[in-house]
Motif scaffolding. Structure first.
Motif, short mmCIF file in Angstrom:
data_model
loop_
_atom_site.label_atom_id
_atom_site.label_comp_id
_atom_site.label_asym_id
_atom_site.label_seq_id
_atom_site.Cartn_x
_atom_site.Cartn_y
_atom_site.Cartn_z
N GLU B 133 0.83 -1.27 0.08
CA GLU B 133 -0.01 -0.10 -0.08
C GLU B 133 0.82 1.37 -0.13
N LEU B 134 1.93 1.22 0.74
CA LEU B 134 3.03 2.29 0.83
C LEU B 134 3.42 2.49 -0.60
N LEU B 135 3.67 1.67 -1.45
CA LEU B 135 4.20 1.54 -2.85
C LEU B 135 3.25 2.48 -3.78
N ALA B 136 1.80 1.77 -3.38
CA ALA B 136 0.84 2.64 -4.12
C ALA B 136 0.82 4.01 -3.97
N ALA B 137 1.13 4.31 -2.86
CA ALA B 137 0.92 5.83 -2.25
C ALA B 137 1.78 6.77 -2.99
N ILE B 138 2.87 6.11 -3.48
CA ILE B 138 4.12 7.23 -3.87
C ILE B 138 3.61 7.95 -4.97
N PRO B 139 3.84 9.38 -4.97
CA PRO B 139 3.22 10.14 -6.03
C PRO B 139 3.82 9.89 -7.30
N SER B 140 3.12 10.24 -8.42
CA SER B 140 3.71 9.53 -9.80
C SER B 140 5.11 10.65 -10.04
N VAL B 141 5.05 11.87 -9.51
CA VAL B 141 6.22 12.89 -9.80
C VAL B 141 7.51 12.16 -9.26
N VAL B 142 7.57 11.50 -8.07
CA VAL B 142 8.42 10.94 -7.45
C VAL B 142 8.98 9.87 -8.08
N TRP B 143 8.02 8.92 -8.73
CA TRP B 143 8.58 7.99 -9.55
C TRP B 143 9.23 8.31 -10.86
N GLY B 144 8.91 9.52 -11.41
CA GLY B 144 9.29 10.11 -12.37
C GLY B 144 10.79 10.56 -11.97
N PHE B 145 10.82 11.11 -10.97
CA PHE B 145 12.29 11.61 -10.51
C PHE B 145 13.14 10.33 -10.19
N ILE B 146 12.81 9.21 -9.81
CA ILE B 146 13.54 8.23 -9.75
C ILE B 146 13.92 7.66 -11.25
N GLY B 147 13.02 7.62 -12.11
CA GLY B 147 13.17 7.19 -13.43
C GLY B 147 14.39 7.95 -14.08
N LEU B 148 14.20 9.32 -13.56
CA LEU B 148 14.99 10.46 -14.39
C LEU B 148 16.65 10.23 -13.67
N THR B 149 16.60 9.84 -12.56
CA THR B 149 17.89 9.92 -11.80
C THR B 149 18.56 8.49 -11.89
N VAL B 150 17.93 7.78 -10.67
CA VAL B 150 18.39 6.47 -10.22
C VAL B 150 18.38 5.61 -11.58
N MET B 151 17.08 5.29 -12.06
CA MET B 151 17.08 4.13 -13.13
C MET B 151 17.92 4.64 -14.41
N SER B 152 17.93 5.80 -14.80
CA SER B 152 18.43 6.16 -16.01
C SER B 152 19.90 5.98 -15.86
N LYS B 153 20.59 6.27 -14.66
CA LYS B 153 21.99 5.98 -14.60
C LYS B 153 22.20 4.53 -14.55
N LEU B 154 21.54 3.76 -13.99
CA LEU B 154 21.45 2.38 -13.73
C LEU B 154 21.67 1.75 -15.40
N ILE B 155 20.55 2.12 -15.88
CA ILE B 155 20.40 1.80 -17.26
C ILE B 155 21.67 1.87 -18.25
N VAL B 156 22.15 3.18 -18.17
CA VAL B 156 23.44 3.62 -19.07
C VAL B 156 24.75 2.85 -18.56
N THR B 157 24.76 2.44 -17.29
CA THR B 157 25.85 1.71 -16.74
C THR B 157 25.86 0.38 -17.37
N LEU B 158 24.73 -0.30 -17.02
CA LEU B 158 24.48 -1.69 -17.32
C LEU B 158 24.09 -1.80 -18.71
N THR B 159 23.64 -1.11 -19.53
CA THR B 159 23.49 -1.54 -21.09
C THR B 159 24.33 -0.38 -22.01
N GLY B 160 25.04 0.44 -21.43
CA GLY B 160 25.83 1.30 -22.25
C GLY B 160 25.00 2.14 -23.31
N ALA B 161 23.84 2.19 -23.12
CA ALA B 161 22.80 3.13 -24.04
C ALA B 161 23.37 4.45 -23.96
N PRO B 162 23.20 5.39 -24.85
CA PRO B 162 23.75 6.70 -25.00
C PRO B 162 22.94 7.50 -23.89
#
Ligand SMILES: Nc1ncnc2c1ncn2[C@@H]1O[C@H](COP(=O)(O)OP(=O)(O)OP(=O)(O)O)[C@@H](O)[C@H]1O
Ligand SMILES: [Mg+2]
Lengths: 255, 312
Positions: B133-162
């Motif tokens: 339920e906590l997971l469901a309560a995270i606002p979408s902009v926070v998810w976007g933020f995670i995507g923009l920073t954490v996930m994006s770096k992770l993807i670049v390091t793991l896959t070598g995508a530009p």
């Protein structure tokens, strides 16, 4: 195996409690091979609970605790390695039919499939045989693919009988199987049971004392979690059973 | 045994008649309930009407071509010389992100629902449900933020995508957002299956896994399908998180590491700068109508699928 001579089930000092309340108070008896063994007794005497101890469906009740031993073919059911196989060897027909939310065919084919039988022809034959034995085949043979839960109450009960036969048990426990079935069909099923008892052992819990009289070689009268009398059916139903209470119960003047 | 009267005389008690005021009250209540039922239809129609009214005028202008709108990948709404309003890349982006999200979310979500309802202990169940339920309560902009920073770096390091903001990133973020819905609705559906089914199956010698596969899942399939479709609905409609995580490039992606733009993100990003009443503004509203039609189609398919299953 040495134990395979006479006794299929040997119960010794079985006690069963739901949380702290003991409902079976240390009973011992045995059931012989290929015998029809009847258990009679008033409501709440622990008949259903006893049956559930035999094939460990009592495990479903979280707060039930069981002591004593139940031997099936010489093996302690509580130590059995494969409880799933045990449940297939000791089949159970519950008083209130629970049709699985599957088609009639799949209801009967459920247990064989779980046991690994998948050959279509083999299954077809088995399903037909079990439905015939449960006196249901003629009524459902044209709609095997419709939902089992859409049958009438009595038909559903016969479906659970067919289902219990489908895994070819060594012991068949029937718990008031005929409460929703009309007398004529009941008689047909009783004939099938007599037929089956040449090959398998039947433990029959019944509220119809005459049913016990018709079918059973031996009858056990339970009351409040204890055995009042256990003996040859003719004696239990005679004018001079060992216990006065047996006479009263059998003649409907109990209370 | 004394209370039974001798045969012949019958005990009769007169029931008091219902008072007129009570009857009137019941009528009023019934009407009220009916009204609230119909209001749902009213609101849906009203919303559709207003969105469509904003969009409609552009349909009759010469620069608008319905075929181009639906099937062209050229989205140049502010071009000086050659304005083009093709939404195909956006539709494709929405569908691709949602599909990827579901590929991840459905197995995880349903798996978690089965675990919680069938395997976890009482205490563990409580904890898991609270966390989800906590997971469901995270606002979408926070998810976007995670995507923009954490996930994006992770993807670049793991896959070598530009770039790290792309289809994969958006799909993962949307999956994480839909999983809580799928889990909680799915768990409800499994909980609604009577225990007697489980016991009947296990009494026939079925193992737990056999019971789940052959009895539980078929019995709960409508509820589970609803859970998945609510997840799809959430993913299709999500805006902020995908705007931040997908890279916002109008193109048909050639792989999960390409950036995309979705219908929703496009509306959110551009509506502010489009002059009210301009063709650009109206086309954006038309994009809204398109989105509406897509979700409607998803729901309708779901409905028919459920009905089809039921008939079986
Ligand atoms: N799941 C359960 N949890 C707690 N108590 C139970 C449970 N099942 C049965 N009991 C209790 O155990 C006692 C014996 O019940 P049981 O169902 O074995 O009787 P029975 O002889 O089968 O009765 P009937 O003829 O009415 O079917 C009763 O007092 C009942 O209240
Ligand atoms: Mg009972």
């Amino acid at each position: 195996m040495a134990a395979s001579t006479e006794k299929t089930i040997v119960v010794d000092d079985l006690r069963l409690a739901y949380s702290t309340r003991e409902v079976i108070h240390g009973i011992s008896f045995d059931v012989g091979r290929n015998e029809i063994f009847a258990i009679i007794g008033p409501a709440q005497s622990g008949k259903t609970s006893l049956l559930r101890c035999l094939n460990r469906t009592i495990d479903f009740v979280a707060d039930a605790s069981m002591t004593g031993t139940v031997l099936f073919e010489g093996e302690d059911v509580r130590r059995t390695r494969d409880v799933f196989a045990l449940r297939r060897k000791i089949g159970m027909v519950a008083p209130l039919p629970v049709g699985l939310p599957l088609s009639i065919y799949d209801n009967v084919a459920f247990a064989p499939r779980c046991a690994g039988m998948h050959d279509r022809e083999e299954l077809d034959g088995l399903v037909e045989r079990c439905l015939r034995q449960a006196a249901l085949w003629d009524e459902v043979k044209d709609r095997l693919n419709s939902l089992g839960t859409a049958l009438s109450g009595g038909q559903q009960q016969r479906l659970t009988i067919a289902r219990a036969l489908s895994h070819q048990p060594d012991v068949l426990c029937l718990d008031e199987f005929s409460i929703a079935i009309d007398p004529v069909t009941t008689m047909r099923i009783e004939d099938v049971l007599k037929e089956l008892s040449r090959e398998i052992t039947i433990v029959l819990v019944t509220n119809l004392v005459q049913q016990a009289r018709r079918l059973a070689k031996r009858t056990m009268f339970m009351w409040k979690g204890e055995i009042v009398e256990l003996g040859v059916t003719e004696v239990v139903f005679s004018d001079e059973p060992a216990d006065r209470r047996t006479y009263d119960y059998v003649h409907g003047i109990f209370g | 045994m004394t209370a039974i009267p001798a045969s012949g005389e019958r005990v009769r008690t007169r029931l008091p008649g219902r008072r007129p005021l009570t009857i009137l009250g019941e009528r009023a209540l019934e009407i009220l309930i009916r009204l609230s039922g119909f209001s749902a239809i009213f609101f849906v129609l009203a919303i559709f009407f207003f969105v469509f009214r904003e969009a409609a005028p552009v349909l009759f202008t010469s620069e608008f071509d319905p075929k181009e709108f639906l099937f062209s990948t050229q989205w140049y709404p502010t071009s000086e010389r050659n304005v083009r309003y093709g939404t195909w890349a956006l539709t494709f982006g929405s569908v691709a992100v949602t599909a990827l999200a579901m590929v991840i979310a459905v197995p995880f979500g349903l798996g978690a629902a089965i675990y919680i309802s069938e395997f976890s202990g009482k205490k563990q169940k409580e904890i898991l449900k609270i966390v989800i339920e906590l997971l469901a309560a995270i606002p979408s902009v926070v998810w976007g933020f995670i995507g923009l920073t954490v996930m994006s770096k992770l993807i670049v390091t793991l896959t070598g995508a530009p770039v790290g903001v792309n289809l994969l990133n958006g799909g993962i973020i949307l999956a994480l957002m839909s999983i809580p819905i799928i889990v909680s609705i799915g768990e409800d559906a499994l909980k609604a299956v009577p225990d007697s089914y489980r016991e009947a199956a296990e009494a026939l010698g079925a193992t737990k896994l056999q019971m789940i596969r052959r009895v539980l899942l078929p019995a709960a399939r409508n509820g589970l399908l609803a859970a998945v479709l609510l997840g799809v609905g959430r993913a299709v409609g999500e805006t902020m998180a995908v705007l931040m995580a997908t890279g916002h490039a109008v193109q048909i992606p050639h792989g999960p590491l390409d950036s995309v733009r979705t219908l929703t993100a496009n509306i959110a990003a551009e509506l502010g700068e489009a002059a009210a009443g301009s063709p650009h503004y109206r086309v954006l509203f038309l994009t809204g109508v398109l989105l509406f039609c897509i979700t409607f189609a998803v729901n309708l398919t779901a409905d028919m699928a459920i009905r089809g299953l039921r008939r079986k």
